[in-house]
Write a protein that holds these residues in place. Sequence first.
Motif, PDB file in Angstrom:
ATOM      1  N   PHE A  96     -16.012  -5.398   5.188  1.00  0.00           N
ATOM      2  CA  PHE A  96     -16.474  -4.152   5.806  1.00  0.00           C
ATOM      3  C   PHE A  96     -15.442  -3.539   6.738  1.00  0.00           C
ATOM      4  CE2 PHE A  96     -20.459  -6.703   5.221  1.00  0.00           C
ATOM      5  CZ  PHE A  96     -20.963  -5.957   4.162  1.00  0.00           C
ATOM      6  N   SER A  97     -14.625  -4.388   7.361  1.00  0.00           N
ATOM      7  CA  SER A  97     -13.722  -3.863   8.393  1.00  0.00           C
ATOM      8  C   SER A  97     -12.248  -3.976   8.020  1.00  0.00           C
ATOM      9  CB  SER A  97     -13.975  -4.612   9.714  1.00  0.00           C
ATOM     10  OG  SER A  97     -13.865  -6.010   9.527  1.00  0.00           O
ATOM     11  N   HIS A  98     -11.932  -4.507   6.825  1.00  0.00           N
ATOM     12  CA  HIS A  98     -10.522  -4.705   6.474  1.00  0.00           C
ATOM     13  C   HIS A  98      -9.756  -3.384   6.484  1.00  0.00           C
ATOM     14  CE1 HIS A  98      -7.086  -6.713   4.632  1.00  0.00           C
ATOM     15  NE2 HIS A  98      -7.003  -5.698   3.797  1.00  0.00           N
ATOM     16  N   GLU A  99     -10.349  -2.354   5.914  1.00  0.00           N
ATOM     17  CA  GLU A  99      -9.660  -1.057   5.864  1.00  0.00           C
ATOM     18  C   GLU A  99      -9.467  -0.484   7.260  1.00  0.00           C
ATOM     19  OE1 GLU A  99      -8.216   0.401   3.290  1.00  0.00           O
ATOM     20  OE2 GLU A  99      -8.746  -1.368   2.113  1.00  0.00           O
ATOM     21  N   ALA A 100     -10.462  -0.682   8.122  1.00  0.00           N
ATOM     22  CA  ALA A 100     -10.342  -0.178   9.498  1.00  0.00           C
ATOM     23  C   ALA A 100      -9.215  -0.896  10.242  1.00  0.00           C
ATOM     24  CB  ALA A 100     -11.673  -0.358  10.241  1.00  0.00           C
ATOM     25  N   VAL A 101      -9.059  -2.187   9.987  1.00  0.00           N
ATOM     26  CA  VAL A 101      -7.977  -2.940  10.627  1.00  0.00           C
ATOM     27  C   VAL A 101      -6.619  -2.421  10.161  1.00  0.00           C
ATOM     28  CG1 VAL A 101      -6.906  -5.221  10.818  1.00  0.00           C
ATOM     29  CG2 VAL A 101      -9.388  -5.007  10.983  1.00  0.00           C
ATOM     30  N   LYS A 102      -6.517  -2.082   8.877  1.00  0.00           N
ATOM     31  CA  LYS A 102      -5.233  -1.638   8.321  1.00  0.00           C
ATOM     32  C   LYS A 102      -4.730  -0.349   8.955  1.00  0.00           C
ATOM     33  CE  LYS A 102      -4.951  -1.531   3.850  1.00  0.00           C
ATOM     34  NZ  LYS A 102      -5.395  -1.359   2.442  1.00  0.00           N
ATOM     35  N   THR A 103      -5.630   0.440   9.532  1.00  0.00           N
ATOM     36  CA  THR A 103      -5.188   1.700  10.147  1.00  0.00           C
ATOM     37  C   THR A 103      -4.310   1.465  11.373  1.00  0.00           C
ATOM     38  OG1 THR A 103      -7.200   1.822  11.504  1.00  0.00           O
ATOM     39  CG2 THR A 103      -7.268   2.891   9.339  1.00  0.00           C
ATOM     40  N   HIS A 104      -4.341   0.253  11.917  1.00  0.00           N
ATOM     41  CA  HIS A 104      -3.571  -0.058  13.130  1.00  0.00           C
ATOM     42  C   HIS A 104      -2.264  -0.760  12.802  1.00  0.00           C
ATOM     43  CE1 HIS A 104      -7.040   1.042  15.604  1.00  0.00           C
ATOM     44  NE2 HIS A 104      -7.785   0.313  14.791  1.00  0.00           N
ATOM     45  N   ILE A 105      -1.812  -0.670  11.564  1.00  0.00           N
ATOM     46  CA  ILE A 105      -0.642  -1.447  11.142  1.00  0.00           C
ATOM     47  C   ILE A 105       0.608  -1.082  11.931  1.00  0.00           C
ATOM     48  CG2 ILE A 105      -0.173   0.168   9.230  1.00  0.00           C
ATOM     49  CD1 ILE A 105       0.880  -2.246   7.655  1.00  0.00           C
ATOM     50  N   GLU A 106       0.806   0.200  12.214  1.00  0.00           N
ATOM     51  CA  GLU A 106       2.011   0.609  12.943  1.00  0.00           C
ATOM     52  C   GLU A 106       2.010   0.054  14.366  1.00  0.00           C
ATOM     53  OE1 GLU A 106       4.540   1.925  11.628  1.00  0.00           O
ATOM     54  OE2 GLU A 106       3.628   2.336   9.668  1.00  0.00           O
ATOM     55  N   THR A 107       0.834   0.066  15.004  1.00  0.00           N
ATOM     56  CA  THR A 107       0.733  -0.477  16.359  1.00  0.00           C
ATOM     57  C   THR A 107       1.036  -1.974  16.371  1.00  0.00           C
ATOM     58  OG1 THR A 107      -1.014   1.142  16.786  1.00  0.00           O
ATOM     59  CG2 THR A 107      -0.772  -0.652  18.378  1.00  0.00           C
ATOM     60  N   VAL A 108       0.551  -2.677  15.377  1.00  0.00           N
ATOM     61  CA  VAL A 108       0.769  -4.124  15.309  1.00  0.00           C
ATOM     62  C   VAL A 108       2.245  -4.423  15.043  1.00  0.00           C
ATOM     63  CG1 VAL A 108       0.123  -6.253  14.122  1.00  0.00           C
ATOM     64  CG2 VAL A 108      -1.592  -4.477  14.517  1.00  0.00           C
ATOM     65  N   ILE A 109       2.866  -3.660  14.162  1.00  0.00           N
ATOM     66  CA  ILE A 109       4.295  -3.840  13.892  1.00  0.00           C
ATOM     67  C   ILE A 109       5.108  -3.595  15.157  1.00  0.00           C
ATOM     68  CG2 ILE A 109       6.267  -2.840  12.667  1.00  0.00           C
ATOM     69  CD1 ILE A 109       4.385  -2.424  10.273  1.00  0.00           C
ATOM     70  N   ASN A 110       4.723  -2.579  15.898  1.00  0.00           N
ATOM     71  CA  ASN A 110       5.416  -2.281  17.149  1.00  0.00           C
ATOM     72  C   ASN A 110       5.244  -3.423  18.153  1.00  0.00           C
ATOM     73  OD1 ASN A 110       6.839  -0.342  18.950  1.00  0.00           O
ATOM     74  ND2 ASN A 110       4.913  -0.408  20.088  1.00  0.00           N
ATOM     75  N   ALA A 111       4.036  -4.017  18.183  1.00  0.00           N
ATOM     76  CA  ALA A 111       3.798  -5.158  19.070  1.00  0.00           C
ATOM     77  C   ALA A 111       4.680  -6.344  18.675  1.00  0.00           C
ATOM     78  CB  ALA A 111       2.326  -5.562  19.026  1.00  0.00           C
ATOM     79  N   LEU A 112       4.854  -6.533  17.381  1.00  0.00           N
ATOM     80  CA  LEU A 112       5.699  -7.621  16.900  1.00  0.00           C
ATOM     81  C   LEU A 112       7.145  -7.445  17.374  1.00  0.00           C
ATOM     82  CD1 LEU A 112       5.719 -10.138  14.994  1.00  0.00           C
ATOM     83  CD2 LEU A 112       6.418  -8.598  13.177  1.00  0.00           C
ATOM     84  N   LYS A 113       7.590  -6.203  17.448  1.00  0.00           N
ATOM     85  CA  LYS A 113       8.982  -5.927  17.797  1.00  0.00           C
ATOM     86  C   LYS A 113       9.227  -5.879  19.305  1.00  0.00           C
ATOM     87  CE  LYS A 113       9.963  -3.130  13.663  1.00  0.00           C
ATOM     88  NZ  LYS A 113      10.257  -1.762  13.182  1.00  0.00           N
ATOM     89  N   THR A 114       8.239  -5.409  20.051  1.00  0.00           N
ATOM     90  CA  THR A 114       8.508  -5.067  21.457  1.00  0.00           C
ATOM     91  C   THR A 114       7.821  -5.966  22.480  1.00  0.00           C
ATOM     92  OG1 THR A 114       6.666  -3.480  21.491  1.00  0.00           O
ATOM     93  CG2 THR A 114       8.840  -2.650  20.846  1.00  0.00           C
ATOM     94  N   GLU A 115       6.816  -6.767  22.086  1.00  0.00           N
ATOM     95  CA  GLU A 115       6.103  -7.601  23.055  1.00  0.00           C
ATOM     96  C   GLU A 115       7.048  -8.600  23.716  1.00  0.00           C
ATOM     97  OE1 GLU A 115       3.346  -7.939  24.555  1.00  0.00           O
ATOM     98  OE2 GLU A 115       2.042  -6.487  23.549  1.00  0.00           O
ATOM     99  N   ARG A 116       6.897  -8.768  25.015  1.00  0.00           N
ATOM    100  CA  ARG A 116       7.749  -9.709  25.737  1.00  0.00           C
ATOM    101  C   ARG A 116       7.202 -11.130  25.664  1.00  0.00           C
ATOM    102  NH1 ARG A 116       8.752  -7.258  31.592  1.00  0.00           N
ATOM    103  NH2 ARG A 116      10.126  -9.076  31.678  1.00  0.00           N
TER     104      ARG A 116
END
Length: 983
Positions: free
Chosen positions: A361-381
């Motif tokens: 039910f929520s997989h597609e909704a989670v996928k909408t945040h892919i750019e934010t998650v990728i950015n977190a992977l790159k920039t999180e301290r």
Amino acid sequence: MPAVSKGDGMRGLAVFISDIRNCKSKEAEIKRINKELANIRSKFKGDKALDGYSKKKYVCKLLFIFLLGHDIDFGHMEAVNLLSSNKYTEKQIGYLFISVLVNSNSELIRLINNAIKNDLSSRNPTFMCLALHCIANVGSREMAEAFASEIPRILVAGDTMDSVKQSAALCLLRLYKTSPDLVLMGEWTSRVVHLLNDQHMGVVTAAISLITCLSQKNPDEFKTCVSLAVSRLSRIVSSASTDLQDYTYYFVPAPWLSCKLLRLLQCYPPPEDGAVKGRLVECLETILNKAQEPPKSKKVQHSNAKNAILFEAISLIIHYDSEPNLLVRACNQLGQFLQHRETNLRYLALESMCTLASSEFSHEAVKTHIETVINALKTERDVSVRQRAADLLYAMCDRSNAKQIVAEMLSYLETADYSIREEMVLKVAILAEKYAVDYSWYVDTILNLIRIAGDYVSEEVWYRVIQIVINRDDVQGYAAKTVFEALQAPACHENMVKVGGYILGEFGNLIAGDPRSSPLVQFNLLHSKFHLCSVPTRALLLSAYIKFINLFPETKATIQEVLRCDSQIRNSDVELQQRAVEYLKLSSIASTDVLATVLEEMPPFPERESSILAKLKKKKGPGAVSVTELEDSKREGGELNGGGDRGQDTATMAASNASTPSPSADLLGIRSTAPLGAAPASAGSLLVDVFSEAGPTAPSAAVNDDGFLRDLEQPTETSDSLLVEGSGDLDSAPPSEDPAPPLSEADDLLNKFVCKNNGVLFENQLLQIGIKSEYRQNLGRMYLFYGNKTSVQFASFTTTVSCPGELQSQLNVQTKPVEPLVEGGAQIQQVLNIECLTDFSDAPLLNIKFRYGGALQNLTLKLPVTINKFFQPTEMTSHDFFQRWKQLSQPQQEAQKIFKANNSMDTEVLKAKLLGLGTALLDNVDPNPENYVCAGVIQTKSQQVGCLLRLEPNAQAQMYRLTLRCSKDSVSRRLCELLAEQF
């Protein structure tokens, strides 16, 4: 509690503490303490009786000395005497001393218990609370035996004060955690549950902690708590902060109680009552709505309390996984937290979204945040937040975004923290394989992975790419070309050399037409890396060289010269020396045809679960993977592209392909051997655990032509006993108590596994036992998984397998030992080797003993080893079947049973069960197409027993007629008994 009056101040204690603080050295401190101990000892032994104040003062001094780290070996009796005092402060000090210094083995425990009983029956709430606190602090089994039946009565009594009820609930919780077998609620269950309706919020808060713990162990007994919990939660959520003023924390009404209620509801499925479910959904919607409201305070305590309730509500929504609207709203709310300035909130949001990503039910909704998650992977301290971001990318990946996610993870790998690189590599490898539509992309990805993070690419990863390349004809040429180009780099990782050696050795002929990659160029390129590699890789390259002689005869002289040089045939490593000598001789004396046959191309690997997936699960830590999860991954493994694991003896590539490893040699996808070149763990075993941190665990046994274990290890016990202890640790051996009789449901548990080999054999509130097994001819191997479902360590954990009565001469069972300690939440594995000597009807017994919270647990199960496990399916034509059927016409050879259907008469289910039996299901044999016929041979060491089966269903009457004809009458009867329970 009453306040301490001014007269209760102990001046002597204050002076002593001051003296200790003023000591200039350790020696001065010890001298002062010894002086004080001598003084106290003389006072206690003096003729003059001490008053209560003096006893209290001296006991306090002893307690302070103990807290400084010094041993106290006297004063216990004086502390016990203080318990009989009617003064609160004296009684308080007595209980404090006992809670800290008296152990459960003390001779004074009976006196202490009598004093506690007196205080519990005094009806003085202050004294009752002190006694309950002491019981909870000590928490020993002796305390539980003495008071486990008394405390529930105090808890539910109508005249008990609220403060005492709170203490009683928490005390009972403590006793239940330490001695669950002694705390039996029984008649008190419904009255304890109704404490959720208590007017006093403190009582409800304490009671819900107890009910949650009890519900996790006995959910059916406490299921009535769901409606009461929903009702109480609804009242809290809909109330204003002023309604619960005493329990409002920074404008959030009763946050701790709300969290506990939501956590309690996670112990149960969604309510079946429509009204209760509607009310609960309304509560969850209200919590999500309040999260969107502007904060009523800027203080961090307000946001923490508010977010605590929100995350528990989201956990409950995820647990139910049945309300699409709530799941999507929860996902959107978590998405807002992904960019929150608070690190902890970002971490929790990523962690919760990982679970949401698995819901349809929520997989597609989670996928909408892919750019934010990728950015977190790159920039999180914070590395832990980056790891959760990587987990979420892995969870949200599907065919639509696989290439993007894999590319981002590869890019991040170049700068990733060292602690998470290996797990990242496994995830990239799994995603690349699982969602590969274009196999050239898969090959590029894995080779790029080896280039970027070669040191973290485990053997399972490069084994897997080789398996897939061998199984896919359309990618072999591309793989050879790509790996040839990759090897031309000046600095090349050893794993790349392994892949290159294997692929060029098998498929180098596909690129040999290009002058830039002619056979000699390929050989020179590989040999230029030879001196830089470790011994196993050199062994693999030597095997590739002998393959080159078969593929490219023009390279024969050059390769023979390499094999002939002293650095090879006189190498200090015996493996390299043996290969060089044997390969040189083979290339010299064998004809072209013989060489082509011996060194022919490797056949495709059998389809099975990816070993990389199993490796990733093992990385999650001990006990992280239950048997159920392994079965789920097995189903998921069916979606993976390419072939599966397959053992290959390292010298076989050069020697021959005549001995094909058994497809069943890799049972769980967690065992595999190197496809080429890696030194074998034992001389002949194809079952090598390359993932084991403690080294290979497969027994070193002889292997026959079809790659299965030929001979089991000799029994380590005496010749007249087949009992094998699961642990030989004498220091942690359990008490010498006889094994318990088999559980009443042991036969039912055994019947569940007649037509299947994998699943959960047994489960209670403490222990889960999973099973996976494989059989070939008259041999079998069984893996038992023991999972500790509690947070408490199992001590003295031992297992014993026995063959009762005649079974000793019919079945040979050998076990591998288990660890004597099983940590809370952990899982350990035990391997059993089984040999069928002759037909049998009984089952081996598995006895398990361990200590949980000091109590000995002793249970006995029947191992699901039945005669049908040793079936070898036999294909037959209709003519052959009925001819054989007539030959087995003697009355004693036939067993027949007519019985009523226990389950639905579904065609596919029936076929699956008959195939699971181990026989061959024969199509178009019986004149009646509704009937099922099967044939097979039971393999034992002493003889083979042919079996024919005919199952005639009558859908109208919901009945079956089952007929079995076997060459041995005892087998017919036993199989008939087993099968009649399956349909």
